[in-house]
Motif scaffolding. Sequence first.
Motif, short mmCIF file in Angstrom:
data_model
loop_
_atom_site.label_atom_id
_atom_site.label_comp_id
_atom_site.label_asym_id
_atom_site.label_seq_id
_atom_site.Cartn_x
_atom_site.Cartn_y
_atom_site.Cartn_z
N ALA A 244 0.86 -1.18 0.00
CA ALA A 244 0.00 0.00 0.00
C ALA A 244 0.90 1.23 0.00
O ALA A 244 1.90 1.28 0.72
CB ALA A 244 -0.92 0.01 1.21
N ARG A 245 0.53 2.20 -0.80
CA ARG A 245 1.32 3.43 -0.91
C ARG A 245 0.39 4.63 -0.84
O ARG A 245 -0.71 4.61 -1.39
CB ARG A 245 2.10 3.46 -2.23
CG ARG A 245 3.17 2.39 -2.32
CD ARG A 245 3.76 2.33 -3.73
NE ARG A 245 2.78 1.85 -4.69
CZ ARG A 245 2.52 0.56 -4.91
NH1 ARG A 245 3.19 -0.37 -4.24
NH2 ARG A 245 1.62 0.20 -5.80
N SER B 53 -2.27 10.59 -3.79
CA SER B 53 -2.41 9.25 -4.36
C SER B 53 -2.52 8.24 -3.23
O SER B 53 -1.92 8.41 -2.17
CB SER B 53 -1.22 8.91 -5.26
OG SER B 53 -0.02 8.84 -4.51
N GLU C 51 -2.79 3.87 -3.11
CA GLU C 51 -2.84 2.63 -3.87
C GLU C 51 -2.74 1.44 -2.93
O GLU C 51 -1.86 1.40 -2.06
CB GLU C 51 -1.69 2.57 -4.88
CG GLU C 51 -1.62 3.76 -5.83
CD GLU C 51 -0.35 3.74 -6.66
OE1 GLU C 51 0.35 2.72 -6.65
OE2 GLU C 51 -0.05 4.77 -7.28
N GLU D 117 -2.58 -2.81 -3.17
CA GLU D 117 -2.37 -3.91 -4.12
C GLU D 117 -2.28 -5.22 -3.37
O GLU D 117 -1.56 -5.36 -2.37
CB GLU D 117 -1.09 -3.68 -4.93
CG GLU D 117 -0.88 -4.69 -6.03
CD GLU D 117 -1.92 -4.60 -7.14
OE1 GLU D 117 -2.30 -5.66 -7.69
OE2 GLU D 117 -2.35 -3.47 -7.45
N SER E 140 -7.26 -4.69 -5.98
CA SER E 140 -6.46 -3.48 -6.11
C SER E 140 -7.39 -2.28 -5.98
O SER E 140 -8.58 -2.36 -6.31
CB SER E 140 -5.73 -3.43 -7.45
OG SER E 140 -6.64 -3.29 -8.52
N THR F 294 -7.25 2.22 -6.10
CA THR F 294 -6.56 3.50 -6.23
C THR F 294 -7.55 4.61 -5.90
O THR F 294 -8.76 4.49 -6.15
CB THR F 294 -6.02 3.71 -7.65
OG1 THR F 294 -7.11 3.70 -8.58
CG2 THR F 294 -5.02 2.62 -8.01
N GLN G 36 -7.86 9.21 -4.87
CA GLN G 36 -7.33 10.53 -4.59
C GLN G 36 -8.50 11.41 -4.17
O GLN G 36 -9.65 11.15 -4.50
CB GLN G 36 -6.62 11.14 -5.80
CG GLN G 36 -7.46 11.27 -7.04
CD GLN G 36 -7.58 9.98 -7.82
OE1 GLN G 36 -6.61 9.23 -7.93
NE2 GLN G 36 -8.78 9.71 -8.33
N GLY H 103 -12.22 7.04 -6.54
CA GLY H 103 -11.28 5.94 -6.75
C GLY H 103 -11.81 4.88 -7.68
O GLY H 103 -12.92 5.00 -8.23
#
Length: 273
Positions: free
Chosen positions: A187-188, A203, A205, A207, A212, A214, A216, A234
């Motif tokens: 995870a980022r 951002s 993310e 995974e 998955s 994403t 913002q 997202g």
Amino acid sequence: MRGSGGIVLLALGLIALFVGILFPYGRYGSSLARGLGSQLGADVQVGEMGPALSWGGPVLRASEVVVRLGDGRRLDVAELRVRPALSASWLRLDPALRVWAESSAGVVNGTLWLGESSAFQGRVADLDLETLGAESLAEGLALRGRADLEIDLQTASEGLLGRISLDARDGSLAFPPYGLPVPFTEARARIELDPASGVRIESFEVEDPGLSFTAQGTLGNRPSLEHGRLDVEGQVEVRNPGLRAVLAGGLPLDGQGRAPLRLQGTLARPLLR
């Protein structure tokens, strides 16, 4: 940021430095613990404290520090080291300190500025995400795993200003109103904080082999983080058939398990559009 183990460690380093300089170590150990406890709203015990040497010169060293937070959580700081940092801010009478701390929550390594507008720039490695206390912000919100954080923050008159980058691994995320833990391998997040506009998610993310995600958006911080305006867009892709069956009732998944998402409302009461 409430409940953050990293913030507790930074506050611990700041207070330990000044109390350690102004008072003899051995004689005032109990006074140090009381002062730390008062500042942090916690019960603090300091095992040992005194001067030490490092590659950067003399340091103030404390070991076997135990912090018991008001909500019952415990933070064990095995070792804390603080020394003056090489910075031009000293010329403005704004002290700068190098802080290093190793604890059960992770390892803090960075520079702390103590002027009228304090700041921290550095890294928190191997942070235990549970110590952030995400569940205290909203029912059903939970974060598990380990993460490395890059932090560049400073205080403003109305709150925190700056950026945080997070890279997490082998954990799970549960988000209200469902509270269902969704595992992730990676995870980022890249986050910008501004007292005027709140939290901007540049951002995000997640995974995992089965899923998955994403996103913002923004999370306003007025009147408080959990009750500030939430506006996040997202995209989710659910690859695991079992998880797809569980989430299909609440998410408009297509035949490939994909769906656009938009969260509004507040963190405490999110609305899924």
